[in-house]
Structure formats: C-alpha cells, structure tokens
Write an enzyme that holds these catalytic residues in place. Sequence first.
Site, PDB file in Angstrom:
ATOM      1  N   TYR A 141       0.806  -1.212   0.000  1.00  0.00           N
ATOM      2  CA  TYR A 141       0.000   0.000   0.000  1.00  0.00           C
ATOM      3  C   TYR A 141       0.844   1.269   0.000  1.00  0.00           C
ATOM      4  CZ  TYR A 141      -3.798  -3.224   1.237  1.00  0.00           C
ATOM      5  OH  TYR A 141      -4.707  -4.249   1.238  1.00  0.00           O
ATOM      6  N   LYS A 193       4.585 -15.159   3.574  1.00  0.00           N
ATOM      7  CA  LYS A 193       4.634 -15.982   2.354  1.00  0.00           C
ATOM      8  C   LYS A 193       6.098 -16.207   2.022  1.00  0.00           C
ATOM      9  CE  LYS A 193       2.470 -18.114  -1.025  1.00  0.00           C
ATOM     10  NZ  LYS A 193       1.747 -19.384  -0.759  1.00  0.00           N
ATOM     11  N   ASP A 225      -1.672 -18.579   3.094  1.00  0.00           N
ATOM     12  CA  ASP A 225      -2.739 -19.430   2.591  1.00  0.00           C
ATOM     13  C   ASP A 225      -3.133 -20.489   3.613  1.00  0.00           C
ATOM     14  OD1 ASP A 225      -0.138 -20.209   2.098  1.00  0.00           O
ATOM     15  OD2 ASP A 225      -0.561 -21.210   0.208  1.00  0.00           O
ATOM     16  N   ASP A 249      -5.085  -7.131   5.966  1.00  0.00           N
ATOM     17  CA  ASP A 249      -6.312  -6.567   5.430  1.00  0.00           C
ATOM     18  C   ASP A 249      -7.278  -7.677   5.032  1.00  0.00           C
ATOM     19  OD1 ASP A 249      -8.174  -4.814   4.449  1.00  0.00           O
ATOM     20  OD2 ASP A 249      -6.933  -4.016   2.851  1.00  0.00           O
ATOM     21  N   ASP A 253     -10.815  -9.529   7.467  1.00  0.00           N
ATOM     22  CA  ASP A 253     -12.185  -9.619   6.964  1.00  0.00           C
ATOM     23  C   ASP A 253     -12.690 -11.059   7.028  1.00  0.00           C
ATOM     24  OD1 ASP A 253     -12.296  -6.951   6.541  1.00  0.00           O
ATOM     25  OD2 ASP A 253     -12.508  -7.032   4.366  1.00  0.00           O
TER      26      ASP A 253
END
Length: 363
Positions: A141, A193, A225, A249, A253
């Site tokens: 970001y 990751k 994952d 982020d 959720d």
Amino acid sequence: MNAHIITLPGDGIGPEVTREGVRVLEHIAKRFGHSFEFEEHLIGGCAIDATGEALTSATLDACKRADAVLLGAVGGPKWDDPHAKTRPEAGLLGLRKGLGLFANLRPVKPHPALAYASPLKPEKIAGVDFVVVRELTGGLYFGKPQGRFDDAEGGKTRAVDTLEYSDVEIKRIVDLAFRLAAPRRARVTSVDKANVLASSRLWREIATETARAYPNVKLDHLLVDTCAMRLVAAPASFDVIVTENMFGDILTDEAAVLVGSMGLLPSASLGSHALKGVAMGVYEPIHGSAPDIAGKAIANPIGTILSTAMLLRYSLNLGQEADAIERAVERAIGDGCRTADIAREGERVLSTREMADEIMARL
C-alpha cells in the site's frame, strides 16, 4: 479526565454509527465524571466532494492535536472510479501515515448467544478469542514505485505495486504482538509468504529473532494461505496473529465472518506508544461504508461502540470505563437485543439508535 476527540464520520453508514459512538462516550463521561470535547471533520468521499481531497492538511493537523480519533467509514460507488485522481481510501492511508499509526488491532471473540449467526458450526467457534495485529504503514500500500505506466513505443499499459519492508518496521510490529500475547495465552502466530517473497523471508527472520526476548511466549510461523484455511478449520487455535499490511487486510475480513456480522467488531490503530500507556489512536468499526443500507437507520452500531471502549482503554487509559462498555454490549446481546444483521426470523429488530439505547441502559 478532560479529552479532546476528533470524529471523522465519513461516508455511507459512517455518520449513523459514529453518532451512536459519541452518545455512548457522552454517557460514559457523565456517569464517570469526565469531560469529552468532540470536533467533527470530513474524510473520504464526502471530503473529496467538499474539498477535492480525501484528507485535508487541516483535518490531519486537528487529529494530531487530539487525544484520539473516532472514525466511521469511507468510500462507496459514487467515488469508485479507477481513473480518479483521488480515492476515498487515500484519506485512511494518509491518516495512518500522518499520525504514525503502524499497528492495527482487531479482536475477534464470538458471542455465545450469536453462535447461530456464524457460518461455522457452533463447536468450531467455541472458545475462539484472538487478536489480529496488522502492520499499517508498509507493504504494497505504500511501497514505491507504484502506479500505472504507459509504454509510448509499444502502446501497452502496465501497473506496478512494490512490497517493501525494513527490519525496523517488522521488529516494532512483531514486538507489539509478543507484548500483547504475554498476558493472554502466550502464543504468537506470524503469518507470511516466505516460500515466495523476499520481504516475507526477512519478516520470518526478524520474527524469530524477536521471539528470543520473550521466552515464555511460543512463536509459530504460518504461510498466509495456510492461515486462511486454519481460520475456518480451527479458529480457536489462535491467540495473537501478526502479519503484514495486505495479508492483514484480507485475513481480518475473513476472521470477522466468524462472529456472524462485520457490524460487531471494533479496531484500534496505534502508534509508537502502543500498549506502553496513553497513546494517540484511531478507532473504527471494521465494516465498510455499506452504502446499500445508508440512511435506513438499520446499521449495527456495536462495532463502533466497542471501538469507543478501545479508545478509552488505549488512548485515555480508562480501563474501568472500557470494561463497562464491553459488559453492557455483552448483556445487551445476551438479553436478545438484535439489529437486522444478527436477528433471526421472528425476532424483534432494533434500529441503530435503539440498539445504542439498549446498551446505554445497561451501563
């Protein structure tokens, strides 16, 4: 206690839920003998409409002078133009960067009385109580270069985002996760990751080094994952999850779904003094602007009201008052108070204002 609080209601249902959060804080001030002064400013889409900017320098300066910021939500279809010069979300990014807010805390703890609202079986969410610690100021970001670029000769357009982290940025967020975990169940899960990304390999290296200073806290490493899968398969196995900006982020959720509604969960974005005493912070529900229900008075205010509890605890050092709000919310839910997002067929549905009234009645 005298405190100056900036409110940034924003777009969609933001003004509706922020209004109830302010009412709860005013109620707390009256009951506990405090004085809270509120000052409202624009952010997001409404700020773009009024000023051309998602976050003006005047608003940012006001936030810097405040003791805390209560935020609603930003964005909506009206401003959803990929070619727009300024997007509502730029207000959030600018606020976090301008205030030095590097850590976002999102507690996830389903209420037993709302087990039916979760898409998972009740036995899957039994005992779930964890916190996601998301890094806020680095990663995709904010990394440079970033943007769209046209190839004049080839006629092609390409887009570039850069995932960048320094060891200092990683160290401070991971250290915060360990300090948060120590008085809980003493377990940190660092998510990365590392099998693909160089930034994640550095992240894992720094997390492992940081763990040596906390011998009583267990550290696990998970690929993002795998973490996404375990949030569904075994959510009760987590205590504190720490991860980088974009992974956090997405995962937060997903985690929000466990409790049955995104309208139920709060968050706190904190800076350099996080968990070391009184700290400036931005507090907001995790849900978005929900433009489809804006103006209908049916939005769930609980996420915002619980965010005010976090505001009291982390920015004003008023733990007793924060506990009172959280207990009042638990009692209201336990007594059957329901907004449209968590009500079953045949149950009475409360408006945004009525739910806040029920919570305040239990303070």
